[in-house]
Write a protein that holds these residues in place. Sequence first.
Motif, mmCIF file in Angstrom:
data_model
loop_
_atom_site.group_PDB
_atom_site.id
_atom_site.type_symbol
_atom_site.label_atom_id
_atom_site.label_comp_id
_atom_site.label_asym_id
_atom_site.label_seq_id
_atom_site.Cartn_x
_atom_site.Cartn_y
_atom_site.Cartn_z
ATOM 1 N N GLN A 166 0.807 -1.217 0.000
ATOM 2 C CA GLN A 166 0.000 0.000 0.000
ATOM 3 C C GLN A 166 0.842 1.269 0.000
ATOM 4 O O GLN A 166 0.497 2.255 -0.640
ATOM 5 N N GLN A 167 1.935 1.249 0.731
ATOM 6 C CA GLN A 167 2.721 2.476 0.843
ATOM 7 C C GLN A 167 3.406 2.822 -0.488
ATOM 8 O O GLN A 167 3.399 3.964 -0.910
ATOM 9 N N SER A 168 3.974 1.819 -1.140
ATOM 10 C CA SER A 168 4.751 2.098 -2.353
ATOM 11 C C SER A 168 3.956 1.853 -3.630
ATOM 12 O O SER A 168 4.405 2.233 -4.718
ATOM 13 N N GLN A 169 2.818 1.187 -3.497
ATOM 14 C CA GLN A 169 2.008 0.787 -4.662
ATOM 15 C C GLN A 169 2.798 -0.112 -5.625
ATOM 16 O O GLN A 169 2.521 -0.155 -6.818
ATOM 17 N N LEU A 170 3.776 -0.832 -5.085
ATOM 18 C CA LEU A 170 4.520 -1.807 -5.894
ATOM 19 C C LEU A 170 3.944 -3.203 -5.660
ATOM 20 O O LEU A 170 3.244 -3.429 -4.666
ATOM 21 N N CYS A 171 4.256 -4.096 -6.566
ATOM 22 C CA CYS A 171 3.704 -5.453 -6.479
ATOM 23 C C CYS A 171 4.767 -6.455 -6.039
ATOM 24 O O CYS A 171 5.952 -6.308 -6.351
ATOM 25 N N VAL A 172 4.318 -7.506 -5.352
ATOM 26 C CA VAL A 172 5.243 -8.550 -4.904
ATOM 27 C C VAL A 172 5.543 -9.486 -6.071
ATOM 28 O O VAL A 172 4.624 -10.010 -6.706
ATOM 29 N N GLU A 173 6.845 -9.658 -6.339
ATOM 30 C CA GLU A 173 7.247 -10.541 -7.423
ATOM 31 C C GLU A 173 8.208 -11.603 -6.893
ATOM 32 O O GLU A 173 9.088 -11.304 -6.082
ATOM 33 N N ALA A 174 8.024 -12.822 -7.371
ATOM 34 C CA ALA A 174 8.972 -13.896 -7.027
ATOM 35 C C ALA A 174 10.124 -13.830 -8.014
ATOM 36 O O ALA A 174 9.907 -13.914 -9.223
ATOM 37 N N VAL A 175 11.324 -13.614 -7.512
ATOM 38 C CA VAL A 175 12.484 -13.467 -8.396
ATOM 39 C C VAL A 175 13.444 -14.614 -8.130
ATOM 40 O O VAL A 175 13.863 -14.831 -6.986
ATOM 41 N N LYS A 176 13.753 -15.324 -9.183
ATOM 42 C CA LYS A 176 14.672 -16.465 -9.027
ATOM 43 C C LYS A 176 16.017 -15.969 -8.527
ATOM 44 O O LYS A 176 16.460 -14.883 -8.868
ATOM 45 N N GLU A 177 16.632 -16.748 -7.683
ATOM 46 C CA GLU A 177 17.944 -16.409 -7.118
ATOM 47 C C GLU A 177 18.880 -15.997 -8.241
ATOM 48 O O GLU A 177 19.012 -16.718 -9.245
ATOM 49 N N GLY A 178 19.477 -14.818 -8.153
ATOM 50 C CA GLY A 178 20.365 -14.339 -9.206
ATOM 51 C C GLY A 178 19.618 -13.543 -10.273
ATOM 52 O O GLY A 178 20.212 -12.963 -11.167
ATOM 53 N N GLY A 179 18.301 -13.496 -10.171
ATOM 54 C CA GLY A 179 17.495 -12.642 -11.026
ATOM 55 C C GLY A 179 17.339 -13.151 -12.458
ATOM 56 O O GLY A 179 16.898 -12.424 -13.328
ATOM 57 N N LEU A 180 17.696 -14.405 -12.713
ATOM 58 C CA LEU A 180 17.592 -14.917 -14.079
ATOM 59 C C LEU A 180 16.142 -15.143 -14.485
ATOM 60 O O LEU A 180 15.300 -15.483 -13.666
ATOM 61 N N SER A 181 15.916 -14.995 -15.761
ATOM 62 C CA SER A 181 14.571 -15.263 -16.257
ATOM 63 C C SER A 181 14.321 -16.768 -16.243
ATOM 64 O O SER A 181 15.237 -17.563 -16.424
ATOM 65 N N GLN A 182 13.057 -17.132 -16.021
ATOM 66 C CA GLN A 182 12.772 -18.557 -15.957
ATOM 67 C C GLN A 182 12.049 -19.056 -17.184
ATOM 68 O O GLN A 182 11.658 -20.210 -17.238
#
Length: 657
Positions: free
Chosen positions: A602-618
């Motif tokens: 609510q404070q930032s209006q950002l969404c929760v995202e699951a990010v693979k360790e190291g940020g690689l695309s899946q």
Amino acid sequence: MRLCGRAAAVRRRVLCLWLLLLGFALVTLALSDLFNRDRDHSHQNPAPPRRPLQRIPSAPDLEVIVDSWDPALELGVDVAPLKSLQEDQLLFVPSTQGTKNPTQRKGTYKVILPGVIKGTTAPPARTHEEIGKQVRLHLEDKEKDDELSAVQKYGFNEVLSERISVQRRLPEARHPECLGEQYSESLPSASVVICFHEEAWSTLLRTVHSVLDTAPKQYLQEVLLVDDLSQHGHLKSVLSEYVSHLEGVRLIRSNKRLGVGGCRSLGAARAAGEVLVFMDSHCECEKGWLEPLLERVAQDRTRVVSPIMDVIHWQTFQYNATQWPVRGVFDWRLDFSWESNPQLQEKDPDSAVQAMRSPALGGGVVVIDRHFFQSVGGYDPGMLLWGAEQIELSIRVWSCGGSMEVVPCSRVAHVDHHHLPYVFPDQEGLQRNKIRIADTWMDAYRKIFYRRDTLAHFIRQSESPNITERLRLKRSLGCRNFHWYLTTVYPQLYIPQDRPALSGELYNVGTGSCADLPRGQGLQGGVMNVAPCSGTGSQHCDLNSDSEVRWGPMGALCLDAEGEKVVVTPCPKHKPSSSSSSSSSSRLQWKFIKLSGQLVHQQSQLCVEAVKEGGLSQSSQGEANTRTSTGRLLLRPCTHHPRQQWHFEQLVAPKGA
Ligand code: UDP
Ligand code: MN
């Protein structure tokens, strides 16, 4: 001649020496045979008990008492050589010449009279120190077993424990004001009931000696050791013999495995003291621990009390004082813990020495008036071996007219050991005990438990506990309901709302994993991950009407954000008022958009995202991989990417259980 005479004397001496050595070797051989035989037994499944029950046909549940506290028994102490001790013969010798008539004891067990063990002339008695030394020598031999196997056997570093005196003194940890406290001169007498099952020699004996060394004689009725069908060799005749030398210590052996509650109930039934002190078999008492406890019980016989439980480290055997104030609590998975919370301490300077009400007490040391214990229903006899019996007792005591508190001027230390497979031959025993608690005591609140312990839920679906007697007891005692307990005794426990589609495992569509807090993060929370969905209820969370996402079995952690990282932190003690828009409360507020599956901070209006360790695309990874993938939870600008799509998945239907 003189030379000849001298040579003969030397020969005689050498001969003597040889004879001595031979004797020693024989005794050692016999001893090691005894231990090995017992050790072999301990590795087998408990064989059908080798009990010559036919000798006493009228006693199907034979127990045995080794008694030394009756002065009459002290007269003819006979200690047969260890090699002649046949365990079961020793334990079941009928005591015809005793001062105590077995029928006075309801005929269910025998008193062993050391003087009539064999009925033959015997070598002079050994002291308990000598017996202890012999056992220690044997155990030192075993030190070649590495520490690891000792840890595996006992759940703590037994090898190290063996090297520590059974009479070590703990450092003074009481608050200075405790030292000046005055207690009534006529305190009630106490029976210390110590149940044990496969306890290590050193920890068991240290427990017994620490009680004997710290409890004033005038208040200590007896120490009652209750053997819950142990198989380890050192807990058999050697222990019987050792105990028979200790004044005021009795040993009862059960011929059935009773479990913690059953074993304590047996001890309670045989205890003569006005107050029962249930103590684990791996404790060390501190000076002055008993008097403050007895005083609190004497003032109100419905009070159930505990010392501050200090901690002996399972690996180092170091003593760690627990921080006061501390109280016993449990969570919605019905797991017990001690909660040290300085904020609980009121400004009142007396609070350092004043007892504090506690919603529950641990099992390590529980002190309760004997009559009150019986009248409030003892321990639940339907409970299996181990686990949660202290929570059942706690809810019952509070709901049925008693109270519980921790007494700070009393301290007892307990070895916090790991749990061992032999305690759980039946892995589901603990869940079955919890099911009994839920169904007997928790009314509609039990659903909250079943959602967080799905194993219990599934067991409950296929079988019903037989709790008729306990429900009858509850009615006849006029016990209050769980709502009363939660609001009056334990208002600090967050009551989840568990609304459908807004609670459950937080499942991520993009990764096929669930939001998770890595183990070992403790009560302070930590960084959230995604991990394989456990399905056990351990990842259950609850988005409530205050827009908090409550995490953990207490619901005491709140989903929070630290920069872009999604974390959990301890929830504020007071409800965030909906009118307030303080930054700290909106940081903890989340909105779940069912249609898109987005979880919006609510404070930032950002969404929760699951990010693979190291940020690689899946995107390139296969289904099988993504199902087990782990990664971090981050706040990102909202998109419709599957890694930002979530479902709250309830594992237990709202109307379940
Ligand atoms: N115990 C027992 N029978 C059992 C299991 C345990 O008599 O079936 C004893 C055990 O030796 C100990 C006490 O009960 O003295 C409590 O068990 P434990 O220390 O394993 O419980 P914890 O302190 O880990 O909760
Ligand atoms: Mn214990």
